[in-house]
Scaffold this active site. Structure first.
Site: not given
Length: 325
Positions: A168, A191, A67, A87-88, A194, A17, A14-15
């Protein structure tokens, strides 16, 4: 199966995002080499901002994964010493098909990434969970500060249609079960809301929430709010728990535990030029405020950026990207 690992090589899922790209940015600055996964290598809105990061030309490789397709994940984690599973799907609006759009990618996706990591001999996996795996929990004692012991109440979420929170929570629980059964070293970051400057061209759900507030939205988000945190601090938290082998378990990550009404009041004070409601009803009377809610991360040396600065940075970025004038 013994594989050689480069201790400086890590994978970030998920880089592309908002959290993922901040994480890649800070890892590259620290001298790591990064395997960054995304959904579509041909989509410039996913690739360009990553390729533009300092250090990317020498130490960043992009991988396209799905995924739900285990085989697509394997090349990205092979040879890596660590994996950051960011990633999600993040869809806070009502979804047509919760199973397909949220639950499957979150839960099965997590298991696929952890399985690939285990097979590749990865030493530590940091999983990005959320406060949505901690709240809402109407059964939490009213006078007790929320902490890592607090889990989201799935039945309550089903009644209210909070599918993101369910996704989640179940994904994080699946990660813990996997870690225990298969002996994989897993540590988790949870988190808060954000915000801050973002690298991708698109903004995330939390920044959308701020944008709506600046435009006069008086929703109260009582079930999904427990405090704000800067993108940079979330990325730093991931690196801290990865590098500190003493870090275990879940890590709540927000600059303070605050109510949504506190956040609205701060935004109204800082930005009188926008349509922020002067005040919203406090719908979270049971949420006990705390300056050191994230004490596990503070003990690892994280000094959180305060709410005022987070809001200023976020609004500045919304202006720069043309969302507000």
């Amino acid at each position: 199966m013994s594989t050689t690992h480069n201790p400086q090589l890590v994978c970030v899922t998920g880089a592309s995002g908002c959290i993922g790209s901040w994480l890649v940015h800070l890892l590259l600055l620290r001298g790591y080499s990064v395997h960054a996964t995304l959904q579509n290598l041909k989509d410039e809105s996913e690739t360009k901002h990553l390729e533009d990061l300092e250090g990317a030309d020498a130490r960043l490789r992009l991988f396209q994964i799905d995924l739900l397709d285990y085989d697509s994940i394997v090349p990205a984690v092979t040879g890596c010493a660590g994996v950051f599973h960011v990633a999600s799907p993040c869809i806070v609006d009502p979804v047509q098909d919760p199973e397909r759009d949220l639950l499957d990618p979150a839960i099965k996706g997590t298991i696929n990434v952890l399985t690939a990591a285990k097979e590749a001999g990865v030493q530590r996996v940091v999983v990005t969970s959320s406060i949505s795996a901690m709240i809402p929990n109407p059964n939490w004692p009213a006078n007790v500060v929320r902490n890592e012991e607090c889990w989201t109440d799935i039945d309550y979420c089903k009644k209210k249609g909070l599918w993101y929170s369910i996704s989640k929570t179940l994904a994080e629980k699946a990660a813990w079960d996997f870690a225990k059964e298969k002996g994989l070293d897993v540590v988790v970051i949870n988190p808060g809301t954000v915000m801050g400057p973002v690298f991708p061209p698109r903004i995330n759900a939390s920044m959308q929430m701020l944008l709506k507030l600046l435009q006069g939205c008086s929703e109260t988000f009582e079930d999904v709010f427990i405090g704000v945190v800067h993108f940079k601090d979330v990325a730093l938290a991931h690196i801290l728990v990865y590098e500190n082998k003493s870090a275990t378990g879940r890590h709540f990550c927000a600059e303070a535990i605050a109510r949504y009404s506190d956040y609205v009041a701060k935004a109204a004070e800082l930005f009188p030029q926008y349509n922020v409601p002067r005040s919203v009803e406090d719908t979270q009377p049971d949420l006990v405020r705390a300056k050191d809610g994230a004490k596990k991360l503070m003990n690892l040396g994280l000094e959180f950026i305060p709410m005022e600065q987070i809001l200023k940075d976020a609004v500045e970025d919304l202006k720069k990207k043309g969302y507000i004038s």
